[in-house]
Design a protein around this motif. Structure first.
Motif, PDB file in Angstrom:
ATOM      1  N   GLY A   1      -4.413   7.990  -0.195  1.00  0.00           N
ATOM      2  CA  GLY A   1      -4.313   6.568   0.133  1.00  0.00           C
ATOM      3  C   GLY A   1      -4.415   6.329   1.630  1.00  0.00           C
ATOM      4  O   GLY A   1      -3.574   6.768   2.399  1.00  0.00           O
TER       5      GLY A   1
ATOM      6  N   GLY B   1      -4.117   3.482   3.231  1.00  0.00           N
ATOM      7  CA  GLY B   1      -3.539   2.179   3.587  1.00  0.00           C
ATOM      8  C   GLY B   1      -2.675   2.339   4.827  1.00  0.00           C
ATOM      9  O   GLY B   1      -2.792   3.320   5.572  1.00  0.00           O
ATOM     10  N   ILE B   2      -1.800   1.365   5.041  1.00  0.00           N
ATOM     11  CA  ILE B   2      -1.028   1.361   6.285  1.00  0.00           C
ATOM     12  C   ILE B   2      -0.054   2.542   6.360  1.00  0.00           C
ATOM     13  O   ILE B   2       0.048   3.206   7.385  1.00  0.00           O
ATOM     14  CB  ILE B   2      -0.321   0.011   6.472  1.00  0.00           C
ATOM     15  N   ILE B   3       0.657   2.816   5.276  1.00  0.00           N
ATOM     16  CA  ILE B   3       1.590   3.946   5.301  1.00  0.00           C
ATOM     17  C   ILE B   3       0.832   5.245   5.551  1.00  0.00           C
ATOM     18  O   ILE B   3       1.209   6.052   6.403  1.00  0.00           O
ATOM     19  CB  ILE B   3       2.376   4.053   3.966  1.00  0.00           C
TER      20      ILE B   3
ATOM     21  N   GLU C   1      -0.355   5.361   9.292  1.00  0.00           N
ATOM     22  CA  GLU C   1       0.733   5.505  10.272  1.00  0.00           C
ATOM     23  C   GLU C   1       1.318   6.921  10.217  1.00  0.00           C
ATOM     24  O   GLU C   1       1.513   7.565  11.251  1.00  0.00           O
ATOM     25  CB  GLU C   1       1.822   4.452  10.030  1.00  0.00           C
TER      26      GLU C   1
ATOM     27  N   GLU D   1      -9.291   8.345   0.439  1.00  0.00           N
ATOM     28  CA  GLU D   1      -9.179   6.916   0.120  1.00  0.00           C
ATOM     29  C   GLU D   1     -10.219   6.528  -0.934  1.00  0.00           C
ATOM     30  O   GLU D   1     -11.395   6.848  -0.813  1.00  0.00           O
ATOM     31  CB  GLU D   1      -9.340   6.071   1.389  1.00  0.00           C
ATOM     32  N   PHE D   2      -9.747   5.819  -1.942  1.00  0.00           N
ATOM     33  CA  PHE D   2     -10.569   5.369  -3.053  1.00  0.00           C
ATOM     34  C   PHE D   2     -11.654   4.375  -2.599  1.00  0.00           C
ATOM     35  O   PHE D   2     -12.813   4.474  -2.993  1.00  0.00           O
ATOM     36  CB  PHE D   2      -9.632   4.694  -4.067  1.00  0.00           C
ATOM     37  N   LEU D   3     -11.269   3.448  -1.735  1.00  0.00           N
ATOM     38  CA  LEU D   3     -12.205   2.402  -1.308  1.00  0.00           C
ATOM     39  C   LEU D   3     -13.168   2.923  -0.240  1.00  0.00           C
ATOM     40  O   LEU D   3     -13.018   4.024   0.267  1.00  0.00           O
ATOM     41  CB  LEU D   3     -11.430   1.202  -0.747  1.00  0.00           C
TER      42      LEU D   3
ATOM     43  N   VAL E   1      -8.564  10.617  -6.193  1.00  0.00           N
ATOM     44  CA  VAL E   1      -7.807  11.813  -6.534  1.00  0.00           C
ATOM     45  C   VAL E   1      -7.609  11.788  -8.039  1.00  0.00           C
ATOM     46  O   VAL E   1      -7.090  10.821  -8.598  1.00  0.00           O
ATOM     47  CB  VAL E   1      -6.453  11.831  -5.806  1.00  0.00           C
TER      48      VAL E   1
ATOM     49  N   ALA F   1       0.621   7.985  -0.790  1.00  0.00           N
ATOM     50  CA  ALA F   1       0.735   6.668  -0.121  1.00  0.00           C
ATOM     51  C   ALA F   1      -0.235   5.694  -0.769  1.00  0.00           C
ATOM     52  O   ALA F   1      -1.122   5.143  -0.127  1.00  0.00           O
ATOM     53  CB  ALA F   1       0.462   6.808   1.375  1.00  0.00           C
ATOM     54  N   ILE F   2      -0.029   5.498  -2.087  1.00  0.00           N
ATOM     55  CA  ILE F   2      -0.967   4.665  -2.860  1.00  0.00           C
ATOM     56  C   ILE F   2      -0.392   3.283  -3.151  1.00  0.00           C
ATOM     57  O   ILE F   2      -0.840   2.584  -4.056  1.00  0.00           O
ATOM     58  CB  ILE F   2      -1.358   5.358  -4.188  1.00  0.00           C
ATOM     59  N   GLY F   3       0.588   2.889  -2.385  1.00  0.00           N
ATOM     60  CA  GLY F   3       1.158   1.551  -2.562  1.00  0.00           C
ATOM     61  C   GLY F   3       2.622   1.619  -2.960  1.00  0.00           C
ATOM     62  O   GLY F   3       3.157   2.696  -3.187  1.00  0.00           O
TER      63      GLY F   3
ATOM     64  N   MET G   1       4.009  -7.046   0.873  1.00  0.00           N
ATOM     65  CA  MET G   1       5.283  -6.330   1.024  1.00  0.00           C
ATOM     66  C   MET G   1       5.529  -6.061   2.498  1.00  0.00           C
ATOM     67  O   MET G   1       5.275  -4.969   3.003  1.00  0.00           O
ATOM     68  CB  MET G   1       5.251  -5.046   0.210  1.00  0.00           C
ATOM     69  N   LEU G   2       6.000  -7.078   3.194  1.00  0.00           N
ATOM     70  CA  LEU G   2       6.241  -6.981   4.632  1.00  0.00           C
ATOM     71  C   LEU G   2       7.622  -7.515   4.957  1.00  0.00           C
ATOM     72  O   LEU G   2       8.090  -8.484   4.351  1.00  0.00           O
ATOM     73  CB  LEU G   2       5.195  -7.809   5.397  1.00  0.00           C
TER      74      LEU G   2
ATOM     75  N   VAL H   1       0.409  -5.922  10.872  1.00  0.00           N
ATOM     76  CA  VAL H   1       0.220  -5.005  12.007  1.00  0.00           C
ATOM     77  C   VAL H   1       0.239  -3.568  11.505  1.00  0.00           C
ATOM     78  O   VAL H   1       1.100  -3.198  10.724  1.00  0.00           O
ATOM     79  CB  VAL H   1       1.340  -5.163  13.063  1.00  0.00           C
TER      80      VAL H   1
ATOM     81  N   TYR I   1       0.637   0.140  13.132  1.00  0.00           N
ATOM     82  CA  TYR I   1       1.102   0.637  14.436  1.00  0.00           C
ATOM     83  C   TYR I   1       0.519   1.995  14.803  1.00  0.00           C
ATOM     84  O   TYR I   1       1.219   2.891  15.241  1.00  0.00           O
ATOM     85  CB  TYR I   1       2.625   0.667  14.446  1.00  0.00           C
TER      86      TYR I   1
HETATM   87  P1  NAI Z   1      -1.512   0.042   0.544  1.00  0.00           P
HETATM   88  O1  NAI Z   1      -1.676  -0.772  -0.663  1.00  0.00           O
HETATM   89  O2  NAI Z   1      -1.572  -0.580   1.868  1.00  0.00           O
HETATM   90  O3  NAI Z   1      -2.615   1.191   0.563  1.00  0.00           O
HETATM   91  C1  NAI Z   1      -2.784   2.096  -0.482  1.00  0.00           C
HETATM   92  C2  NAI Z   1      -4.184   2.669  -0.419  1.00  0.00           C
HETATM   93  O4  NAI Z   1      -4.279   3.735  -1.359  1.00  0.00           O
HETATM   94  C3  NAI Z   1      -5.255   1.657  -0.775  1.00  0.00           C
HETATM   95  O5  NAI Z   1      -6.204   1.621   0.253  1.00  0.00           O
HETATM   96  C4  NAI Z   1      -5.817   2.185  -2.092  1.00  0.00           C
HETATM   97  O6  NAI Z   1      -7.204   1.934  -2.225  1.00  0.00           O
HETATM   98  C5  NAI Z   1      -5.543   3.678  -1.984  1.00  0.00           C
HETATM   99  N1  NAI Z   1      -5.425   4.383  -3.280  1.00  0.00           N
HETATM  100  C6  NAI Z   1      -4.725   4.003  -4.365  1.00  0.00           C
HETATM  101  N2  NAI Z   1      -4.841   4.919  -5.355  1.00  0.00           N
HETATM  102  C7  NAI Z   1      -5.624   5.923  -4.874  1.00  0.00           C
HETATM  103  C8  NAI Z   1      -6.122   7.165  -5.415  1.00  0.00           C
HETATM  104  N3  NAI Z   1      -5.804   7.575  -6.643  1.00  0.00           N
HETATM  105  N4  NAI Z   1      -6.902   7.935  -4.646  1.00  0.00           N
HETATM  106  C9  NAI Z   1      -7.217   7.540  -3.390  1.00  0.00           C
HETATM  107  N5  NAI Z   1      -6.788   6.389  -2.831  1.00  0.00           N
HETATM  108  C10 NAI Z   1      -5.999   5.586  -3.559  1.00  0.00           C
HETATM  109  O7  NAI Z   1      -0.123   0.833   0.330  1.00  0.00           O
HETATM  110  P2  NAI Z   1       0.752   1.735   1.293  1.00  0.00           P
HETATM  111  O8  NAI Z   1      -0.027   2.203   2.463  1.00  0.00           O
HETATM  112  O9  NAI Z   1       1.383   2.748   0.411  1.00  0.00           O
HETATM  113  O10 NAI Z   1       1.845   0.721   1.814  1.00  0.00           O
HETATM  114  C11 NAI Z   1       2.739   0.065   0.903  1.00  0.00           C
HETATM  115  C12 NAI Z   1       3.271  -1.214   1.467  1.00  0.00           C
HETATM  116  O11 NAI Z   1       4.106  -1.003   2.579  1.00  0.00           O
HETATM  117  C13 NAI Z   1       2.157  -2.138   1.895  1.00  0.00           C
HETATM  118  O12 NAI Z   1       2.303  -3.335   1.162  1.00  0.00           O
HETATM  119  C14 NAI Z   1       2.371  -2.373   3.342  1.00  0.00           C
HETATM  120  O13 NAI Z   1       2.208  -3.734   3.644  1.00  0.00           O
HETATM  121  C15 NAI Z   1       3.817  -1.933   3.595  1.00  0.00           C
HETATM  122  N6  NAI Z   1       3.868  -1.298   4.910  1.00  0.00           N
HETATM  123  C16 NAI Z   1       3.681  -2.046   6.028  1.00  0.00           C
HETATM  124  C17 NAI Z   1       3.632  -1.457   7.264  1.00  0.00           C
HETATM  125  C18 NAI Z   1       3.392  -2.305   8.442  1.00  0.00           C
HETATM  126  O14 NAI Z   1       3.463  -3.507   8.332  1.00  0.00           O
HETATM  127  N7  NAI Z   1       3.091  -1.729   9.604  1.00  0.00           N
HETATM  128  C19 NAI Z   1       3.803  -0.032   7.439  1.00  0.00           C
HETATM  129  C20 NAI Z   1       3.934   0.674   6.211  1.00  0.00           C
HETATM  130  C21 NAI Z   1       3.993   0.028   5.012  1.00  0.00           C
END
Ligand code: NAI
Ligand code: FAD
Length: 471
Positions: free
Chosen positions: A184, A186-188, A191, A207-209, A242, A275-277, A324-325, A355, A357
């Protein structure tokens, strides 16, 4: 307990949503109880989210900069060593200071704090399994569900928080892994990948996308930050899913394939970060005892005033709809209390900043170019690169750009997207502009101090409205 014990408000969860609601309720003169099972206040954000991650990001960046970015500044350093245990201590001390601070604010605002796990007995009564043992029960005229979220697990890969980790494990590893696979981008994912890569781990993000950064990030910005992160040593496998994982061997293995199929391969690493959400957390809450349903993603269903189908039971934060912020949770908490106390409250969901970071930071607010295209909304774009900004030049930190989107007819600002130094602070200016319905000309005609990074923001507005001076 007797009905005279009934509270004006009982809050379940002491995360950002719950603790902010509790303080606000206290300020509004409500008789309020907050129940939290973690043993400390602050929820995910303060304990295992925003705060510890930013501590590690800040200090790992300093370390990385001292190693790789001092000579050209005329600074010669001797032996640089990392003390991981002390890096973690610095993080813990930031977290502890802030969570203690909330306890103090609870006392100051007359909030009763119960340490324990809450579950519904009926629509007005909640029983609490106390952390110290035993049970109590509380009644509320109003109840707020603010139980937050948890990491979504990857099917078949058991999380042990050592070799197969979520962000929680990634915030407290005891040694620097030699390699890490991140599921994944994404942001997590980005970071945490940044933290460990700076400390020496070989990191590959799957990353899937077709782009990194998770939902909402502008494609041009995403491409820019991906290039910069790649220069820092991160590897990316985009358009890759994955399929399964196996942690039984010496290394953790992932079987992956291209999204289109036909490119199956096995990757392995010492550590895998899932880190898939995140998904709403309502386990053990006893929603079934009060006939409350969640939607297909597990979210507590509410109306525009945060009410569940029982109007005195409301819900805010990660456990319900929306991004989820932490700052979104905070806005909703205040609005929910205003609804209870005054009958009205409001959150502008069109002006919630995001944001990431990393270094440089990525920040945005409003609509992306793709959002506008998808809705056939016409727009004008103005961009300004930090390489043409005097302060970025003096700081030798010139990667990135400010991009602005505005209505071609009215010039009203539609979105701001920044990748660059201090983007996370600068986005506040864009958010304020959106909130006030500013035009790009309004921003372009606002005097900005020289030399500051914020001048890049002003010049992007000039480029949107007419022409930038310095580019
Ligand atoms: P996310 O939804 O931002 O990203 C998850 C990513 O994983 C997506 O790009 C998705 O396409 C990918 N993915 C999903 N299944 C997959 C697979 N099987 N194989 C490959 N890629 C796959 O979720 P994330 O990063 O886990 O964050 C969760 C939440 O925490 C978010 O809503 C975020 O807003 C919040 N967060 C905010 C932060 C900030 O504001 N700085 C920092 C960390 C988290
Ligand atoms: P939570 O913070 O999850 O709080 C809910 C609380 O309820 C928990 O403490 C839980 O123990 C408690 N609880 C649950 N059930 C019960 C029960 N039955 N009885 C009693 N108590 C209960 N957001 C940002 O805006 N900026 C960031 O930089 C950022 N970084 C993040 C980094 C990471 C690694 C993670 C994981 C998240 C990050 N987030 C960030 C997201 C942010 O942490 C959440 O949006 C925020 O914590 C949501 O607040 P909340 O109060 O809704 O939920």
């Amino acid at each position: 307990s007797a009905s005279s014990d009934e509270k004006d408000l009982v809050i379940i969860g002491g995360g950002v949503a719950g603790y902010v609601a509790a303080i606000k309720a206290g300020q509004e003169g409500l008789n309020v109880t907050c129940i939290e099972k973690r043993g400390v206040l602050g929820g995910t954000c303060l304990n295992v989210g925003c705060i510890p991650s930013k501590s590690l990001l800040n200090n790992s960046h300093l370390y990385h900069q001292i190693l790789h970015d001092t000579k050209n500044r005329g600074i010669e350093v001797g032996d640089v060593k990392l003390n991981l245990a002390n890096l973690m201590k610095a993080k813990d001390s930031s977290v502890n200071g802030l969570t203690k601070g909330i306890e103090f604010l609870f006392k100051k605002n007359g909030v009763e704090y119960i340490k324990g796990e809450a579950s519904f007995v009926n629509e007005h009564e909640i029983k609490v399994a106390l952390n110290e043992g035993g049970e109590t029960s509380v009644k509320g005229k109003n109840i707020l569900i603010a139980t937050g979220s948890e990491a979504t697990p990857f099917p078949g890969l058991e999380i042990d928080e050592k070799r197969v980790i979520t962000s929680t494990g990634a915030l407290s590893l005891e040694k620097i892994p030699e390699s890490m696979l991140v599921i994944g981008g994404g942001i997590i994912g980005l970071e945490m990948a940044s933290v460990w890569s700076r400390l020496g781990t070989k990191v590959t993000v799957v990353e899937f996308l077709g782009q990194i950064g998770g939902p909402g990030m502008d494609t041009e910005v995403s491409k820019t930050i991906q290039k910069l992160l790649k220069k820092q040593g991160l590897e990316f496998k985009l358009n890759t899913k994955v399929l399964s994982g196996d942690a039984s061997g010496e290394k953790v293995q992932l079987s992956v394939d291209s999204v289109k199929g036909g490119k199956e391969e096995t990757l392995d690493a010492e550590t895998v970060l899932v880190a898939i959400g995140r998904r709403p957390y309502t386990a053990g809450l006893g929603l079934e005892n009060i006939g409350l349903e969640t939607d297909e993603r597990g979210r507590v269903i509410i109306d525009s005033e945060y009410r569940t189908k029982h109007p005195h039971i409301r819900s805010v934060g990660d456990v319900t709809f929306g991004p989820m912020l932490a700052h979104k949770a905070e806005e909703e908490a205040v609005a929910a209390i205003e609804h209870i106390k005054k009958g009205h409250g409001h959150v502008n969901y069109a002006a919630i900043p995001s944001v990431m970071y990393t270094h440089p930071e990525v920040a945005w607010v409003g609509q992306s170019e793709q959002d506008l295209k998808n809705q056939n909304i016409p727009y004008r774009v103005g961009t300004f690169p930090f390489s043409a900004n005097s302060r970025a030049k003096t700081n030798l930190d010139t990667d990135g750009l400010v991009k602005m989107l505005a209505d071609p007819e009215t010039d009203r600002l539609l979105g701001v997207h920044i990748v660059g130094p201090n983007a996370g602070e600068m986005i506040a200016e864009g958010t304020l502009a959106l909130e006030y319905g500013a035009s790009s000309e309004d921003i372009a005609r606002t005097c900005h101090a020289h030399p500051t990074l914020a001048e890049a923001f002003k010049e992007a507005a000039m480029a949107t409205h007419g022409k930038a001076i310095h580019f």
